[in-house]
Design a protein around this motif. Structure first.
Motif, PDB file in Angstrom:
ATOM      1  N   ALA A  29       0.820  -1.219   0.000  1.00 44.26           N
ATOM      2  CA  ALA A  29       0.000   0.000   0.000  1.00 44.26           C
ATOM      3  C   ALA A  29       0.853   1.267   0.000  1.00 44.26           C
ATOM      4  O   ALA A  29       0.378   2.326  -0.388  1.00 44.26           O
ATOM      5  CB  ALA A  29      -0.909  -0.002   1.230  1.00 44.26           C
ATOM      6  N   HIS A  30       2.111   1.175   0.455  1.00 39.10           N
ATOM      7  CA  HIS A  30       2.982   2.354   0.496  1.00 39.10           C
ATOM      8  C   HIS A  30       3.924   2.464  -0.706  1.00 39.10           C
ATOM      9  O   HIS A  30       4.841   3.274  -0.701  1.00 39.10           O
ATOM     10  CB  HIS A  30       3.789   2.375   1.804  1.00 39.10           C
ATOM     11  N   PHE A  32       3.946   3.844  -4.036  1.00 39.54           N
ATOM     12  CA  PHE A  32       3.171   4.738  -4.902  1.00 39.54           C
ATOM     13  C   PHE A  32       3.865   4.950  -6.244  1.00 39.54           C
ATOM     14  O   PHE A  32       3.552   5.891  -6.971  1.00 39.54           O
ATOM     15  CB  PHE A  32       2.967   6.099  -4.198  1.00 39.54           C
ATOM     16  N   HIS A  63       7.756  14.586   3.499  1.00 40.80           N
ATOM     17  CA  HIS A  63       6.308  14.759   3.358  1.00 40.80           C
ATOM     18  C   HIS A  63       5.825  15.886   4.242  1.00 40.80           C
ATOM     19  O   HIS A  63       6.368  16.100   5.329  1.00 40.80           O
ATOM     20  CB  HIS A  63       5.596  13.451   3.746  1.00 40.80           C
ATOM     21  N   LEU A  92       4.179  11.296  11.828  1.00 39.22           N
ATOM     22  CA  LEU A  92       4.514  11.130  10.411  1.00 39.22           C
ATOM     23  C   LEU A  92       3.479  10.233   9.727  1.00 39.22           C
ATOM     24  O   LEU A  92       3.040  10.518   8.606  1.00 39.22           O
ATOM     25  CB  LEU A  92       5.927  10.558  10.252  1.00 39.22           C
ATOM     26  N   CYS A  93       3.062   9.174  10.401  1.00 33.24           N
ATOM     27  CA  CYS A  93       2.011   8.298   9.835  1.00 33.24           C
ATOM     28  C   CYS A  93       0.726   9.088   9.650  1.00 33.24           C
ATOM     29  O   CYS A  93       0.056   8.997   8.616  1.00 33.24           O
ATOM     30  CB  CYS A  93       1.709   7.120  10.759  1.00 33.24           C
ATOM     31  N   CYS A  96      -0.565  11.346   6.661  1.00 29.80           N
ATOM     32  CA  CYS A  96      -1.436  10.870   5.577  1.00 29.80           C
ATOM     33  C   CYS A  96      -2.709  10.284   6.175  1.00 29.80           C
ATOM     34  O   CYS A  96      -3.793  10.468   5.642  1.00 29.80           O
ATOM     35  CB  CYS A  96      -0.758   9.780   4.749  1.00 29.80           C
ATOM     36  N   HIS A  97      -2.572   9.568   7.307  1.00 26.32           N
ATOM     37  CA  HIS A  97      -3.690   8.762   7.811  1.00 26.32           C
ATOM     38  C   HIS A  97      -4.737   9.539   8.598  1.00 26.32           C
ATOM     39  O   HIS A  97      -5.762   8.969   8.950  1.00 26.32           O
ATOM     40  CB  HIS A  97      -3.153   7.576   8.634  1.00 26.32           C
ATOM     41  N   ILE A 103      -1.824  12.768   0.258  1.00 24.24           N
ATOM     42  CA  ILE A 103      -0.759  11.755   0.153  1.00 24.24           C
ATOM     43  C   ILE A 103       0.402  12.299  -0.688  1.00 24.24           C
ATOM     44  O   ILE A 103       1.566  12.048  -0.414  1.00 24.24           O
ATOM     45  CB  ILE A 103      -1.296  10.468  -0.535  1.00 24.24           C
ATOM     46  N   ILE A 115      -6.347  10.312   1.398  1.00 31.76           N
ATOM     47  CA  ILE A 115      -6.530   8.914   1.798  1.00 31.76           C
ATOM     48  C   ILE A 115      -8.029   8.680   2.052  1.00 31.76           C
ATOM     49  O   ILE A 115      -8.729   9.596   2.478  1.00 31.76           O
ATOM     50  CB  ILE A 115      -5.654   8.617   3.034  1.00 31.76           C
ATOM     51  N   ARG A 119      -8.711   3.472   6.030  1.00 30.73           N
ATOM     52  CA  ARG A 119      -7.320   3.922   6.211  1.00 30.73           C
ATOM     53  C   ARG A 119      -7.260   5.365   6.667  1.00 30.73           C
ATOM     54  O   ARG A 119      -6.228   5.828   7.118  1.00 30.73           O
ATOM     55  CB  ARG A 119      -6.550   3.782   4.897  1.00 30.73           C
ATOM     56  N   HIS A 169       3.467  -1.686  13.594  1.00 32.52           N
ATOM     57  CA  HIS A 169       3.523  -1.768  12.128  1.00 32.52           C
ATOM     58  C   HIS A 169       4.916  -1.429  11.609  1.00 32.52           C
ATOM     59  O   HIS A 169       5.622  -0.629  12.216  1.00 32.52           O
ATOM     60  CB  HIS A 169       2.605  -0.713  11.491  1.00 32.52           C
ATOM     61  N   VAL A 171       6.034   0.390   8.214  1.00 36.03           N
ATOM     62  CA  VAL A 171       5.566   1.042   6.993  1.00 36.03           C
ATOM     63  C   VAL A 171       6.241   0.455   5.754  1.00 36.03           C
ATOM     64  O   VAL A 171       5.693   0.471   4.668  1.00 36.03           O
ATOM     65  CB  VAL A 171       5.780   2.577   7.132  1.00 36.03           C
ATOM     66  N   ALA A 179      -1.595  -6.289   7.045  1.00 35.29           N
ATOM     67  CA  ALA A 179      -1.671  -4.941   7.603  1.00 35.29           C
ATOM     68  C   ALA A 179      -0.282  -4.427   8.023  1.00 35.29           C
ATOM     69  O   ALA A 179      -0.178  -3.620   8.943  1.00 35.29           O
ATOM     70  CB  ALA A 179      -2.666  -4.875   8.774  1.00 35.29           C
TER      71      ALA A 179
END
Ligand code: HEC
Ligand code: HEC
Ligand code: HEC
Ligand code: HEC
Length: 197
Positions: A29-30, A32, A63, A92-93, A96-97, A103, A115, A119, A169, A171, A179
């Motif tokens: 998912a990360h 891009f 980011h 940092l997560c 976007c989340h 994103i 997003i 998510r 998690h 990333v 997940a």
């Protein structure tokens, strides 16, 4: 005898390789790199080697960072003493989340791709596992049902002594689990790594 030894060493070697096989970010998912805005690269939305969008001085972060204020987790049995606004790598997560920053807002440019779905946690963290608080021996003792963090496996590491999103998690999908978890949660194995329940 020597052949048997070599054969069994080779077998042990390959079993070892299988059990420690690292995952990768490619295809997750990360990744891009297939999006038009990614310059065909994987790392650039989050890190850049030079001239990055870095304000904290860490991780070559590229980011845009969220400035949201969150509703925090709370309960009568939550014992953490310094639980406050998400910081460190969790921030940092959430860049976007939490759904407040696009994103593709990186490298100083503001993007427009937000997003979506599950998510997107929004800015209410009250129904999410708490993060950004110190998890030390004192907390484990006070709670009474937590593993002493000094005995945890390296896979669920703390960041500056704090529990963060990246405690559960990776990333970059290092451990190749659903997940992007650090420890697969079949039979709630991840939860039972820390909670004595
Ligand atoms: C979606 C965002 C994102 C992408 C894409 C990403 N990273 Fe990261 N990276 C992070 C975050 C967040 C952290 C801090 C949390 C952590 O250490 O797990 C981090 C930490 C790191 C670290 C320091 C910690 C460690 O594990 O060594 C390195 C090195 C790193 N990334 C390299 C890369 C490289 C190389 C790529 C591309 C192949 C990449 N990252 C892609 C978000 C990303
Ligand atoms: C550059 C933006 C960005 C950053 C930074 C970022 N993510 Fe994501 N993440 C996404 C997007 C986009 C998705 C996929 C959404 C979709 O496809 O529905 C995603 C998906 C995920 C998923 C679901 C993966 C799956 O296969 O089910 C997890 C878990 C996740 N992110 C955790 C994290 C954690 C933890 C961090 C910080 C260490 C982080 N993300 C940082 C953008 C980001
Ligand atoms: C205590 C461990 C833990 C922490 C801390 C944690 N997560 Fe998760 N996360 C999980 C587990 C387990 C799942 C899989 C849930 C499922 O499959 O129902 C998950 C799922 C997700 C997903 C997939 C969407 C979903 O609802 O299934 C995303 C995105 C995600 N986490 C991001 C984050 C971010 C961002 C943070 C920090 C703000 C974070 N997580 C903190 C354990 C954690
Ligand atoms: C890396 C360690 C770690 C992992 C993995 C972990 N937790 Fe936690 N969890 C904690 C710590 C530490 C606290 C804070 C306990 C406290 O202060 O009372 C906490 C708090 C909680 C709370 C709130 C307790 C309260 O009294 O309000 C719940 C519920 C919870 N975790 C459930 C889970 C579940 C379910 C999983 C698996 C998906 C999980 N945790 C995985 C470390 C972890």
């Amino acid at each position: 005898m020597k052949k048997v030894l070599i054969a069994s060493l080779a077998l042990m070697g390959s079993i070892g390789l299988c059990s420690t096989a690292l995952g990768a970010i490619t295809g997750t998912a990360h990744d891009f790199s297939a999006s038009g805005w990614s310059q065909g690269q994987i790392c650039i939305p989050c890190h850049a080697p030079h001239n990055n969008n870095n304000t904290s001085g860490e991780l070559l972060w590229n980011h845009e960072v969220t400035t949201a204020t969150y509703t925090l987790y709370g309960s009568t049995t939550f014992d953490a003493v310094d639980a406050d606004q998400p910081g460190g790598v969790s921030k940092l997560c959430l860049s976007c989340h939490d759904g407040t920053v696009a994103i593709d807002s990186f490298g100083g440019a503001s993007g427009g791709t937000m997003i979506t779905g599950d998510r997107n946690f929004g800015i209410d963290m009250g129904n999410d596992h708490p993060v950004s608080f110190t998890y030390d021996t004192t907390l484990a003792t006070t709670d009474g049902y937590l593993v002493d963090p000094n005995t945890l496996p390296d896979t669920v590491k703390m960041f500056d002594g704090k529990m963060e999103c990246a405690s559960c998690h990776d990333v970059h999908n290092k451990h190749n689990q659903n997940a992007l978890l650090n420890i697969g949660n079949g039979g709630s194995a991840l939860c039972l790594t820390c909670h004595l329940k």
